[in-house]
Write an enzyme that holds these catalytic residues in place. Structure first.
Site, PDB file in Angstrom:
ATOM      1  N   SER A  79       0.850  -1.203   0.000  1.00 28.71           N
ATOM      2  CA  SER A  79       0.000   0.000   0.000  1.00 28.71           C
ATOM      3  C   SER A  79       0.881   1.246   0.000  1.00 28.71           C
ATOM      4  CB  SER A  79      -0.904   0.007   1.241  1.00 28.71           C
ATOM      5  OG  SER A  79      -0.109   0.218   2.396  1.00 28.71           O
ATOM      6  N   ILE A 107       3.101   4.527  -0.077  1.00 27.65           N
ATOM      7  CA  ILE A 107       4.365   4.916  -0.702  1.00 27.65           C
ATOM      8  C   ILE A 107       5.134   3.688  -1.204  1.00 27.65           C
ATOM      9  CG2 ILE A 107       6.595   6.038  -0.229  1.00 27.65           C
ATOM     10  CD1 ILE A 107       5.027   7.549   2.080  1.00 27.65           C
ATOM     11  N   SER A 145      11.358  10.284   8.259  1.00 27.53           N
ATOM     12  CA  SER A 145      10.319  11.327   8.243  1.00 27.53           C
ATOM     13  C   SER A 145      10.886  12.601   8.853  1.00 27.53           C
ATOM     14  CB  SER A 145       9.135  10.857   9.086  1.00 27.53           C
ATOM     15  OG  SER A 145       8.257  11.927   9.316  1.00 27.53           O
ATOM     16  N   TYR A 183       6.681   7.403  17.646  1.00 32.63           N
ATOM     17  CA  TYR A 183       6.826   7.449  16.180  1.00 32.63           C
ATOM     18  C   TYR A 183       8.001   8.377  15.814  1.00 32.63           C
ATOM     19  CZ  TYR A 183       5.882   8.269  11.237  1.00 32.63           C
ATOM     20  OH  TYR A 183       6.015   8.375   9.870  1.00 32.63           O
ATOM     21  N   LYS A 215      11.648   7.450  14.029  1.00 28.96           N
ATOM     22  CA  LYS A 215      12.105   8.078  12.786  1.00 28.96           C
ATOM     23  C   LYS A 215      13.479   8.732  12.997  1.00 28.96           C
ATOM     24  CE  LYS A 215       9.277   6.302  10.496  1.00 28.96           C
ATOM     25  NZ  LYS A 215       9.520   5.516   9.273  1.00 28.96           N
ATOM     26  N   SER A 237      -1.856   8.762   2.795  1.00 30.40           N
ATOM     27  CA  SER A 237      -1.849   7.290   2.827  1.00 30.40           C
ATOM     28  C   SER A 237      -2.684   6.860   4.040  1.00 30.40           C
ATOM     29  CB  SER A 237      -0.416   6.774   2.972  1.00 30.40           C
ATOM     30  OG  SER A 237       0.058   7.074   4.268  1.00 30.40           O
TER      31      SER A 237
HETATM   32  N1  LIG Z   1       2.355   9.175   5.034  1.00 29.34           N
HETATM   33  C1  LIG Z   1       3.153  10.149   5.418  1.00 29.34           C
HETATM   34  O1  LIG Z   1       2.766  11.323   5.468  1.00 29.34           O
HETATM   35  C2  LIG Z   1       4.579   9.834   5.782  1.00 29.34           C
HETATM   36  C3  LIG Z   1       5.421  10.917   6.114  1.00 29.34           C
HETATM   37  C4  LIG Z   1       6.748  10.636   6.469  1.00 29.34           C
HETATM   38  C5  LIG Z   1       7.199   9.325   6.473  1.00 29.34           C
HETATM   39  N2  LIG Z   1       6.356   8.296   6.147  1.00 29.34           N
HETATM   40  C6  LIG Z   1       6.887   6.926   6.174  1.00 29.34           C
HETATM   41  O2  LIG Z   1       6.620   6.292   4.938  1.00 29.34           O
HETATM   42  C7  LIG Z   1       6.568   4.882   5.131  1.00 29.34           C
HETATM   43  C8  LIG Z   1       5.385   4.305   4.394  1.00 29.34           C
HETATM   44  O3  LIG Z   1       4.195   4.806   4.962  1.00 29.34           O
HETATM   45  P1  LIG Z   1       2.843   5.063   4.155  1.00 29.34           P
HETATM   46  O4  LIG Z   1       2.491   6.481   4.366  1.00 29.34           O
HETATM   47  O5  LIG Z   1       2.907   4.517   2.790  1.00 29.34           O
HETATM   48  O6  LIG Z   1       1.837   4.205   5.084  1.00 29.34           O
HETATM   49  P2  LIG Z   1       0.934   2.926   4.788  1.00 29.34           P
HETATM   50  O7  LIG Z   1       0.121   3.098   3.562  1.00 29.34           O
HETATM   51  O8  LIG Z   1       0.234   2.684   6.077  1.00 29.34           O
HETATM   52  O9  LIG Z   1       2.004   1.781   4.496  1.00 29.34           O
HETATM   53  C9  LIG Z   1       2.717   1.162   5.510  1.00 29.34           C
HETATM   54  C10 LIG Z   1       3.123  -0.219   5.041  1.00 29.34           C
HETATM   55  O10 LIG Z   1       3.882  -0.835   6.082  1.00 29.34           O
HETATM   56  C11 LIG Z   1       3.361  -2.129   6.278  1.00 29.34           C
HETATM   57  N3  LIG Z   1       3.584  -2.654   7.622  1.00 29.34           N
HETATM   58  C12 LIG Z   1       3.052  -2.223   8.786  1.00 29.34           C
HETATM   59  N4  LIG Z   1       3.449  -2.992   9.804  1.00 29.34           N
HETATM   60  C13 LIG Z   1       4.250  -3.953   9.263  1.00 29.34           C
HETATM   61  C14 LIG Z   1       4.942  -5.069   9.800  1.00 29.34           C
HETATM   62  N5  LIG Z   1       4.879  -5.376  11.100  1.00 29.34           N
HETATM   63  N6  LIG Z   1       5.679  -5.831   8.961  1.00 29.34           N
HETATM   64  C15 LIG Z   1       5.738  -5.557   7.643  1.00 29.34           C
HETATM   65  N7  LIG Z   1       5.078  -4.534   7.068  1.00 29.34           N
HETATM   66  C16 LIG Z   1       4.338  -3.742   7.882  1.00 29.34           C
HETATM   67  C17 LIG Z   1       1.868  -2.002   6.003  1.00 29.34           C
HETATM   68  O11 LIG Z   1       1.295  -3.270   5.792  1.00 29.34           O
HETATM   69  P3  LIG Z   1      -0.269  -3.566   6.107  1.00 29.34           P
HETATM   70  O12 LIG Z   1      -1.028  -3.057   4.941  1.00 29.34           O
HETATM   71  O13 LIG Z   1      -0.297  -5.039   6.260  1.00 29.34           O
HETATM   72  O14 LIG Z   1      -0.596  -2.827   7.371  1.00 29.34           O
HETATM   73  C18 LIG Z   1       1.915  -1.118   4.766  1.00 29.34           C
HETATM   74  O15 LIG Z   1       2.159  -1.905   3.623  1.00 29.34           O
HETATM   75  C19 LIG Z   1       6.557   4.664   6.648  1.00 29.34           C
HETATM   76  O16 LIG Z   1       7.834   4.257   7.076  1.00 29.34           O
HETATM   77  C20 LIG Z   1       6.227   6.039   7.197  1.00 29.34           C
HETATM   78  O17 LIG Z   1       6.769   6.240   8.487  1.00 29.34           O
HETATM   79  C21 LIG Z   1       5.062   8.526   5.794  1.00 29.34           C
END
Ligand SMILES: NC(=O)c1ccc[n+]([C@@H]2O[C@H](COP(=O)([O-])OP(=O)(O)OC[C@H]3O[C@@H](n4cnc5c(N)ncnc54)[C@H](OP(=O)(O)O)[C@@H]3O)[C@@H](O)[C@H]2O)c1
Length: 374
Positions: free
Chosen positions: A46, A48, A170, A197, A201, A232
């Protein structure tokens, strides 16, 4: 009427400013072919991670989607094969909350895949949800699991050098603070979760910094990447159901698409010539200065040692017997402070694995680096 027009104009102007400065991501812009290369993207079902994997597949790489749910992982692999026209997109099970699962993934990967060119630590959580663990789940999933996975996959990365590790961090790291006496304490309540969190990070940035030092001269380089504020499920999945329909349109307006969020991790994975910036933090496809806490080399080294213990890595080949014991030794839960009996150690998995650099040399390098920095 005039006041209404003026107000609308001001609102539109403010939105255009927000859109171009925050929402719209600069494109990664690297178009070269990745045919013959293999990439692992964690949490690629899902957000990013899925968009990052899609772009790697479009460039011809073999892409392993390392996801915790078989159903969601297989579905994403199917989608990405269809969208990219590349059949070399596969799912492999990885739950970063479980050290046993991390080791099982590494064993399966190393025995079935001959190469690893790009490792993208994308998976992350912002909350513990309903789970009640006896350890810090946010640190485990966002840092300790990726730390262990990097260790276990290093032989392949070194063999395929020049290769890269990208850690999706992040800007929240700027609010982070690592308390080494309570690193693995369980997190309870949303306020502690928000803090944990940010701390995890910060751990991503410090880990990348120390990893770069450890890997100097190996041809493996590493980067911390901030994807920007992205629309997301990361935070939305934890807000109450009734609030989601209100927040979704707002998030759509002021946050980046996951495709936009994938651009900086892709840049770090693909851009030629950034090797001298190994260990640094990137945002909007540019190297960026980090907070003082995130460029503290002593903290980075201390975190490395604490992470080894929390990841169940026994006293490693890079341990210095003369080093003073750190206070977090006593705070680490005994079940994690030594190698798990049912789990294999790195040296058991790879008897011939090249040892990491000697710690005394590393300490000297850290001192030199610290002295040369303002
Ligand atoms: N969104 C933002 O604004 C933002 C900003 C800065 C940094 N980030 C970073 O970007 C990265 C991706 O986040 P996203 O925004 O794309 O969020 P997301 O859509 O919630 O994606 C997170 C992914 O991590 C997986 N995951 C969660 N727990 C896990 C585990 N125990 N083992 C393996 N996989 C696991 C989830 O799988 P499931 O679908 O099975 O839960 C999902 O595929 C993260 O590291 C986040 O900290 C995001």
């Amino acid at each position: 009427m005039e006041a209404l027009l003026l107000g609308t104009g001001l609102l539109l102007g403010a939105y255009v400013l927000i859109y171009y400065n925050l929402v719209k991501a600069p494109p990664c812009g690297v178009l070269g072919s990745l045919r013959g290369r293999t990439a692992v993207v964690t949490g690629a079902n899902s957000g990013i991670g899925k968009m990052t994997a899609l772009e790697l597949a479009r460039r011809g790489a073999r892409v392993v989607l390392a996801c915790r749910s078989r159903e969601r992982g297989e579905a994403a692999a199917f989608d990405l094969r269809q969208e990219s026209g590349n059949n070399e997109v596969i799912f492999m099970a990885l739950d970063l909350a479980s050290l046993t699962s991390v080791r099982a993934f590494a064993t399966a990967f190393l025995s079935s895949e001959p190469r690893l060119d790009i490792l993208i630590h994308n998976a992350g959580i912002s909350s513990c949800g309903r789970t009640r663990e006896t350890f810090n789940l946010l640190l485990r999933v966002n840092h300790i699991g990726p730390f262990l996975l990097t260790h276990l996959l290093l032989p392949h990365l070194k063999m395929c050098a020049p290769s890269r590790v990208v850690v999706v961090s992040s800007a929240a790291h700027r609010r982070g603070h690592l308390d080494f006496t309570r690193l693995d304490q369980p997190v309870v309540g949303w306020q502690q979760e928000l803090r944990a969190y940010a701390d995890s990070k910060l751990a991503n940035v410090l880990f990348t910094r120390e990893l770069a030092t450890q890997l100097e001269g190996t041809g493996v380089t590493c980067y911390a990447a901030h994807p920007g504020p992205v629309n997301s499920e990361l935070f939305l999945r934890h807000v109450p159901g009734w609030l989601r329909p209100l927040l979704r349109p707002l998030a759509w307006l002021v946050l980046r698409t996951p495709r936009g969020g994938a651009q900086t991790p892709l840049y770090c994975a693909l851009q030629d010539g950034i090797e001298p910036f190994s260990g640094r933090y990137f945002a909007n496809c540019h190297v960026e200065e980090v907070s003082p806490a995130a460029r503290d080399d002593r903290a980075a080294h201390r975190l490395w040692e604490a992470s080894k213990r929390l990841a169940g890595l026994g006293p490693g080949e890079d341990d210095d017997p003369n080093e003073e014991p750190q206070p977090e030794d006593s705070a680490a839960p005994s079940s994690l402070s030594t190698t798990q009996p049912e789990e294999l150690t790195v040296s058991e998995l790879y008897p011939g694995a090249q040892s990491l650099p000697d710690l005394s040399k590393l300490t000297r390098r850290i001192q030199v680096k610290a002295e040369s920095e303002p």
